[in-house]
Design a protein around this motif. Structure first.
Motif, PDB file in Angstrom:
ATOM      1  N   ILE A 146       0.965  -1.188   0.145  1.00  0.00           N
ATOM      2  CA  ILE A 146      -0.013  -0.034  -0.052  1.00  0.00           C
ATOM      3  C   ILE A 146       0.767   1.110   0.098  1.00  0.00           C
ATOM      4  N   PRO A 147       0.897   1.943  -1.329  1.00  0.00           N
ATOM      5  CA  PRO A 147       1.620   3.307  -1.040  1.00  0.00           C
ATOM      6  C   PRO A 147       1.042   4.339   0.005  1.00  0.00           C
ATOM      7  N   ALA A 155       5.231  -2.405   7.510  1.00  0.00           N
ATOM      8  CA  ALA A 155       4.062  -1.477   7.915  1.00  0.00           C
ATOM      9  C   ALA A 155       2.735  -1.315   7.009  1.00  0.00           C
ATOM     10  N   LEU A 156       3.178  -1.181   5.662  1.00  0.00           N
ATOM     11  CA  LEU A 156       2.051  -0.996   4.797  1.00  0.00           C
ATOM     12  C   LEU A 156       1.859  -1.990   3.685  1.00  0.00           C
ATOM     13  N   SER A 157       1.326  -3.200   4.322  1.00  0.00           N
ATOM     14  CA  SER A 157       0.843  -4.100   3.245  1.00  0.00           C
ATOM     15  C   SER A 157      -0.409  -4.838   3.770  1.00  0.00           C
ATOM     16  N   ARG A 158      -1.256  -5.329   3.045  1.00  0.00           N
ATOM     17  CA  ARG A 158      -2.479  -5.702   3.538  1.00  0.00           C
ATOM     18  C   ARG A 158      -2.670  -7.094   2.805  1.00  0.00           C
ATOM     19  N   ALA A 159      -3.405  -8.095   3.753  1.00  0.00           N
ATOM     20  CA  ALA A 159      -3.686  -9.457   3.362  1.00  0.00           C
ATOM     21  C   ALA A 159      -4.970  -9.318   2.234  1.00  0.00           C
ATOM     22  N   TYR A 160      -5.045 -10.217   1.480  1.00  0.00           N
ATOM     23  CA  TYR A 160      -6.126 -10.042   0.724  1.00  0.00           C
ATOM     24  C   TYR A 160      -6.303 -11.646  -0.172  1.00  0.00           C
ATOM     25  N   SER A 161      -7.479 -12.286   0.138  1.00  0.00           N
ATOM     26  CA  SER A 161      -7.436 -13.660  -0.413  1.00  0.00           C
ATOM     27  C   SER A 161      -7.604 -13.572  -2.118  1.00  0.00           C
ATOM     28  N   ILE A 162      -7.233 -14.370  -2.539  1.00  0.00           N
ATOM     29  CA  ILE A 162      -7.388 -14.597  -4.035  1.00  0.00           C
ATOM     30  C   ILE A 162      -8.813 -15.489  -4.223  1.00  0.00           C
ATOM     31  N   ALA A 163      -9.623 -14.913  -5.180  1.00  0.00           N
ATOM     32  CA  ALA A 163     -10.728 -15.606  -5.505  1.00  0.00           C
ATOM     33  C   ALA A 163     -10.586 -16.529  -6.470  1.00  0.00           C
ATOM     34  N   THR A 164      -9.664 -16.394  -7.480  1.00  0.00           N
ATOM     35  CA  THR A 164      -9.594 -17.224  -8.744  1.00  0.00           C
ATOM     36  C   THR A 164      -8.914 -18.504  -8.144  1.00  0.00           C
ATOM     37  N   PRO A 165      -9.417 -19.510  -9.227  1.00  0.00           N
ATOM     38  CA  PRO A 165      -8.981 -20.992  -9.069  1.00  0.00           C
ATOM     39  C   PRO A 165      -7.211 -20.928  -9.368  1.00  0.00           C
ATOM     40  N   PRO A 166      -6.611 -22.109  -9.012  1.00  0.00           N
ATOM     41  CA  PRO A 166      -5.276 -21.871  -9.387  1.00  0.00           C
ATOM     42  C   PRO A 166      -4.937 -22.152 -10.569  1.00  0.00           C
ATOM     43  N   SER A 167      -5.815 -22.406 -11.445  1.00  0.00           N
ATOM     44  CA  SER A 167      -5.628 -22.530 -13.104  1.00  0.00           C
ATOM     45  C   SER A 167      -5.323 -21.059 -13.587  1.00  0.00           C
ATOM     46  N   SER A 168      -5.775 -20.174 -12.772  1.00  0.00           N
ATOM     47  CA  SER A 168      -5.563 -18.780 -13.506  1.00  0.00           C
ATOM     48  C   SER A 168      -4.251 -18.404 -13.000  1.00  0.00           C
ATOM     49  N   ILE A 172      -5.328 -12.869 -11.287  1.00  0.00           N
ATOM     50  CA  ILE A 172      -5.988 -13.124  -9.952  1.00  0.00           C
ATOM     51  C   ILE A 172      -7.157 -12.119  -9.963  1.00  0.00           C
ATOM     52  N   GLU A 173      -7.895 -12.373  -8.936  1.00  0.00           N
ATOM     53  CA  GLU A 173      -9.242 -11.639  -8.485  1.00  0.00           C
ATOM     54  C   GLU A 173      -9.004 -11.385  -6.812  1.00  0.00           C
ATOM     55  N   LEU A 174      -9.311 -10.239  -6.402  1.00  0.00           N
ATOM     56  CA  LEU A 174      -9.363  -9.995  -5.113  1.00  0.00           C
ATOM     57  C   LEU A 174     -10.761  -9.365  -4.899  1.00  0.00           C
ATOM     58  N   ASN A 175     -11.188  -9.401  -3.673  1.00  0.00           N
ATOM     59  CA  ASN A 175     -12.537  -8.670  -3.164  1.00  0.00           C
ATOM     60  C   ASN A 175     -12.085  -8.065  -1.734  1.00  0.00           C
ATOM     61  N   VAL A 176     -12.248  -6.499  -1.941  1.00  0.00           N
ATOM     62  CA  VAL A 176     -11.678  -5.736  -0.923  1.00  0.00           C
ATOM     63  C   VAL A 176     -13.217  -5.009  -0.332  1.00  0.00           C
ATOM     64  N   LYS A 177     -13.232  -5.506   1.129  1.00  0.00           N
ATOM     65  CA  LYS A 177     -14.430  -4.504   1.678  1.00  0.00           C
ATOM     66  C   LYS A 177     -13.995  -3.095   1.977  1.00  0.00           C
ATOM     67  N   HIS A 178     -14.780  -2.393   1.953  1.00  0.00           N
ATOM     68  CA  HIS A 178     -14.058  -0.914   2.363  1.00  0.00           C
ATOM     69  C   HIS A 178     -14.345  -0.933   3.836  1.00  0.00           C
ATOM     70  N   VAL A 179     -13.279  -0.420   4.484  1.00  0.00           N
ATOM     71  CA  VAL A 179     -13.412  -0.360   5.981  1.00  0.00           C
ATOM     72  C   VAL A 179     -13.042   1.110   6.402  1.00  0.00           C
ATOM     73  N   PRO A 180     -13.736   1.695   7.242  1.00  0.00           N
ATOM     74  CA  PRO A 180     -13.377   3.108   7.647  1.00  0.00           C
ATOM     75  C   PRO A 180     -12.281   3.361   7.944  1.00  0.00           C
ATOM     76  N   GLU A 181     -11.466   4.495   7.517  1.00  0.00           N
ATOM     77  CA  GLU A 181     -10.140   4.592   7.990  1.00  0.00           C
ATOM     78  C   GLU A 181      -9.056   3.567   7.361  1.00  0.00           C
ATOM     79  N   GLY A 182      -9.505   2.522   6.651  1.00  0.00           N
ATOM     80  CA  GLY A 182      -8.722   1.561   6.308  1.00  0.00           C
ATOM     81  C   GLY A 182      -7.767   1.919   5.245  1.00  0.00           C
ATOM     82  N   LYS A 183      -6.348   1.770   5.585  1.00  0.00           N
ATOM     83  CA  LYS A 183      -5.287   2.225   4.614  1.00  0.00           C
ATOM     84  C   LYS A 183      -5.293   1.447   3.312  1.00  0.00           C
TER      85      LYS A 183
END
Ligand code: FES
Length: 342
Positions: A146-147, A155-168, A172-183
């Protein structure tokens, strides 16, 4: 023990064939990140996630912290595992990294698509540029940089799960929920646009038992759907005949996502049952939606979990409640896989 600030020690990574230098008093987690050795984390080194385990053969005498007492099993403690964000460097050390971290690399990717999948969640599709392909397990996650702190991976990296299957392997595709004040979510929701370049380290973790043949019970809350999508898409592609139940719980109908794809999978896969459960459904509930709490749906629909495996993704409260329910129904503790939000 009193450690001189300028003192340094040698950390020998015995299963990597490499040594690094670490400052006295640093955590192993910091020392490894500073040396660009990738260690999984969801909590960013705060002692909550338990993902940052390394095996310490020699050189660390500090006592287990309360976090480690909660997150490490007695077998892991006996084998010498420590959480690297808790273990302090106070002498030369010999350590072993978990096997599944040895393929973790730094990737550059381009944003090729963005869009909202529900009220608060943005889907991000990335095309890998360098390296151009990645091997990963279903349900793996990435640590997105995260810049603007590009030089501070810790300090500035965030974990996101991959939604695509391993064949892709190249997208890759991520789904990121909005978090108030979340960097991290602020960057993804408010800054990212198609054509932008991002960097991340990956792949971390994943569900190593996706190829088993016993019944699989998946429970996910909200954006915990991503790793389950990866697993289901993989099982569909591999024409699995495994019996699967997936309970997807959200608060309102506006939080539902991927429903038409999941209903299509339900019709086309051998023995897949999908339960979409909305806690506060309001007036627009479809007939396929169950009103109430996802844990109640599990209680009603799983009579006997003996011999089953479970994949649980969501908040600590959801995971603990589901664990209790499934253990009462006969599942073995060893057959439950947890993916907790922080
Ligand atoms: S990094 Fe999360 S517990 Fe250590």
């Amino acid at each position: 023990m009193h450690l001189m600030k300028s003192e340094t020690f040698n950390i020998n990574l015995v299963n990597v064939g490499k040594s690094i230098t670490a400052a006295a008093g640093d955590t192993l987690f910091k020392a490894l990140h500073d040396a660009n050795i990738f260690i999984p984390t969801v909590c960013g080194g705060k002692g909550f996630c338990g993902k940052c385990k390394v095996k310490v053969f020699s050189g660390n005498k500090s006592s287990l912290t309360d976090s480690e007492k909660k997150k490490l099993s007695s077998d892991e403690v006996a084998e010498g595992w420590r959480m690297s964000c808790q273990a302090v460097v106070e002498s030369d050390m010999d350590i072993e990294l978990p096997d599944d971290t040895k393929n973790v690399r730094l990737y550059t990717a381009e944003v090729i698509a963005l869009g909202m999948v529900c009220r608060e969640t943005r889907r991000v599709r990335l095309r890998l540029l360098a390296p151009a392909e990645m091997e990963y397990l279903p349900g793996a996650f990435i640590l997105l940089d995260i810049p603007p702190a590009a030089g501070s991976r810790l300090a500035l990296s965030r974990a996101y799960s991959i939604a695509t299957p391993p064949s892709s392997v190249n997208e890759i595709e991520l789904n990121v929920k909005h978090v108030p004040e979340g960097k991290g979510s602020g960057f993804v929701h408010d800054v990212l646009k198609p054509g932008d370049k991002v960097t991340f380290s990956a792949p971390y973790s994943g569900y190593p038992r996706s190829s088993d043949e016993n019944e699989l019970i998946c429970v996910a809350g909200g954006s915990g759907i991503s790793p389950v999508l990866s697993i289901l898409r993989h099982l569909k592609e591999t024409e699995s005949r495994r019996k699967i139940k997936f309970f997807f719980g959200v608060r309102t109908c506006d939080d539902l996502q991927y429903i038409s794809e999941l209903r299509t999978l339900e019709k086309s896969m051998h023995a897949f049952e999908f339960f979409s459960v909305v806690e506060f459904p309001g007036e627009n509930t479809s007939k396929d939606t169950i009103a109430g709490r996802v844990t109640d749906a599990v209680i009603r629909s799983v009579e006997d979990a003996s011999g089953c495996s479970a994949y649980l993704c969501g908040s600590q409260g959801l995971l603990e409640a589901c664990r209790t329910i499934l253990l009462e129904r006969g599942i073995s503790e060893d057959d439950i896989f947890y993916d907790q939000f922080f």
